[in-house]
Design an enzyme around this catalytic site. Structure first.
Site, mmCIF file in Angstrom:
data_model
loop_
_atom_site.group_PDB
_atom_site.id
_atom_site.type_symbol
_atom_site.label_atom_id
_atom_site.label_comp_id
_atom_site.label_asym_id
_atom_site.label_seq_id
_atom_site.Cartn_x
_atom_site.Cartn_y
_atom_site.Cartn_z
ATOM 1 C CD GLU A 168 -4.238 -2.638 7.364
ATOM 2 O OE1 GLU A 168 -3.778 -2.147 6.372
ATOM 3 O OE2 GLU A 168 -4.187 -1.902 8.533
ATOM 4 C CG ASP A 205 -0.399 0.067 2.811
ATOM 5 O OD1 ASP A 205 0.190 -1.123 3.377
ATOM 6 O OD2 ASP A 205 0.303 1.419 3.128
#
Length: 600
Positions: A497, A444
């Site tokens: 996540e 990310d």
């Protein structure tokens, strides 16, 4: 006790036939127009198989070995730390190895891609009076990017009574004896998002403080002071009582099955790799009474790989019956590493990193008993790989219950260090596989990051029956993070996540369902059980995105979930339910978890 010097069965070279290399000459043609003697064609050159590769050898420049008389140990530790402290996506890789003995006044601070370990059979063989520390000064006091570092097989006597280990993913503690307390948070209690310990004894109290989630397996603790969202224990002596969700303790008295990670040790002056034995209904440490149960292999039975070696050479070593030991560094692959023999060990030191350059799978195993994969980071290359790691071929059906394949501290990364793509990161086809601590991460942040730039639809896909996962960390995939198709699968602990960078609701729409579940059990599955699973959403590009649920499973009597939760991080995205249509929605900007204690 099984003597440590006894060796397990040797992996045998595959029994495929050889193809003879033909000479260039052909049979003589019809005689020439001019009369004269016919020349005998040259004989075909004899076939010469490749020269056998040697086993053993030195461990390369990035394995630093100390004994108590080594001068300047602290200065060397500081030098490595300063190189690695901020090198989140750097190329440096280090293993710091300590021979048995007692070391006084050391403070080993660990940065990225740094492993520290003792070289005894028991952690108590190698004692450091001092600290082995991970903190977060480099990142403004937050430890939620303290990845890729480890400590193993040491006894610590912290000089101030407490050792700090403030980490997040891919930063395990294994076979450690802390003769004092253990603090899992950074100085100032900034966030940490780890973590994992196994086969450890903590004489004092473990203090998670701000640590969001943690999994502890087959260990012993003097106490445990608190929990934030998801604290999971299996086979831990001294663990707190089951109280999920307040406090968020999920406690299994034993671990269904476990086999500790292989580790390097010294037998006199000879390096060996110790292979701990399989345990069922495991509880407590393996080394409490001295020599652990298991077997040992001399380093001479390993091909000691160094950066620059080709995949062809690695496969030649495996074909002639050698195991593989990867020294610290990066290894570019133009074809898969093929593990075909039973009982093969593939062990990496210092976060040795495998990189497929041309869209191949980095490593594949055959459907054989007892393969052990440990201590590796697999980095996706810029050309899309259909898979990065395959355990067993498609359709694998052999029973490996007595001697399973183990995958331990094997991490997968797509992007971050540069552009990378993979359709499915890890595929498990072999039955009875044990996956013991993995972080499978679509990056990310870092380089080569974007919804399509580091496209990776699926994290882990389990096709094999009877697979057990202890300690799954799987994050940010474009579609499903974990898909489970095998029967009788079990998972103890998941941290997840969802992808931060989803551009809009349509990009994560699974047919009529809003969002792809973090963990999906296929509709065909009739038996599955899981404990201590958490999924978080943090949709930073479009905070309006809604996830219908974090977990999806068929409604079958044999499918059971215990202690599951979802969290909206600061209100960036919301969950409507926890599992299927069960559980309360998250709401607003609250980071309060929505929980389900038992499903159904």
């Amino acid at each position: 006790m099984t003597p440590a010097s006894e060796e397990p069965p040797t992996p045998q070279p595959p029994t495929v036939g050889r193809r003879t290399v033909l000479g260039a000459a052909a049979a003589a043609a019809a005689g020439p127009a001019r009369l004269g003697p016919l020349r005998t064609p040259p004989a075909a050159p004899p076939h010469r198989p490749p020269r056998a590769l040697p086993g053993g050898g030195d461990l390369g420049p990035n394995v630093l070995v100390f004994d108590p008389s080594t001068p300047g140990i602290q200065a060397t530790l500081d030098e490595v730390f300063h190189k690695q402290e901020k090198a989140q996506f750097g190329k440096g890789r280090y293993a710091l190895l300590f021979k048995p003995g007692t070391y006084h006044g050391l403070h080993a601070r660990l940065g990225f891609y740094t492993s520290i370990a003792g070289l005894g059979l028991s952690p108590d063989d190698t004692t450091i009076n001092g600290h082995v520390t991970v903190d977060a000064g480099w990142f403004h006091g937050n430890a939620d990017q303290n990845f890729w570092r480890s400590a193993e097989n040491l006894a610590l006597v912290p000089t101030n009574g407490t050792n700090r280990w403030a980490v997040s993913q891919a930063a395990p503690l294994r076979r450690m004896h802390v003769r004092g307390n253990l603090n899992l948070a950074p100085a100032g209690d900034g966030w940490a998002s780890g973590g994992y310990l196994a086969d450890c004894r903590i004489d004092g109290t473990v203090e998670p403080r701000s640590q969001q989630q943690w999994y502890s397996r087959d260990s012993a603790v003097g106490g445990w002071s608190n929990g934030v969202w998801n604290m999971v224990f299996s086979g831990v002596e001294g663990a707190p009582a089951q109280t999920f969700p307040h406090p968020a303790y999920t406690v299994l008295d034993t671990t269904p099955a476990s086999r500790e990670k292989p580790f390097l040790h010294l037998h006199g002056d000879e390096y060996r790799v110790f292979l701990p034995e399989l345990r069922t209904a495991a509880r407590g440490v393996t080394w409490g009474n001295g020599t652990p149960r298991g077997t040992a292999l001399p380093l001479s039975r390993f091909y000691v790989a160094k950066p620059g070696v080709t995949a062809a050479t690695l496969n030649q070593a495996l074909a002639q019956g050698l195991h593989l030991l990867f020294t610290p560094g990066s290894y570019h692959l133009d074809r898969p590493i093929q593990v075909t023999a039973p009982n093969t060990v593939v062990l990496g030191l210092g976060y040795a990193t495998l990189i497929p350059d041309n869209g191949v799978t980095a490593l594949k195993t055959a459907d054989v008993d007892g393969v052990r994969l440990a201590g590796l980071l697999i980095d996706a290359g810029p050309v899309n790989s259909a898979t990065l790691l395959e355990i067993g071929p498609p359709g694998a059906r052999a029973d490996h219950s007595a001697n399973p394949t183990t995958v331990q501290d094997v991490y997968v990364r797509i992007g971050g260090a540069g552009p990378g793509k993979a359709t499915t990161s890890m595929v498990i086809n072999s039955r009875h596989t044990l996956v013991d601590h993995t972080w499978v991460w679509r990056a990310d942040h870092g380089d080569g990051v974007g919804w399509e730039t580091n496209r990776a639809d699926y994290g882990i896909r389990v096709n094999g029956d009877d697979v057990l996962a202890t300690g799954l960390f799987v994050e940010h995939f474009n579609k499903y993070d974990v898909q489970w198709y095998g029967q009788r699968g079990r998972t103890v602990f998941l941290q997840n996540e969802k992808a931060y960078d989803a551009p809009n609701q349509a990009a994560v729409q699974d047919g009529n369902v809003k969002g792809y579940a973090a963990y999906k059990v296929a509709d065909s599955v009739t038996s599955h059980e899981a404990w201590g699973l958490g999924s978080y959403c943090n949709y930073t590009v479009d905070p309006r995105i809604v996830q219908h649920h974090g977990f999806a499973a068929p409604k079958a009597p044999g499918v059971k979930f215990h202690d599951v939760l979802v969290v909206s991080l600061g209100g960036k995205g919301q969950f409507e339910r926890v599992i299927n249509d069960t559980g309360a929605p998250t709401s607003g900007t609250s980071t309060t978890p929505s929980t389900v204690v038992a499903y159904p």
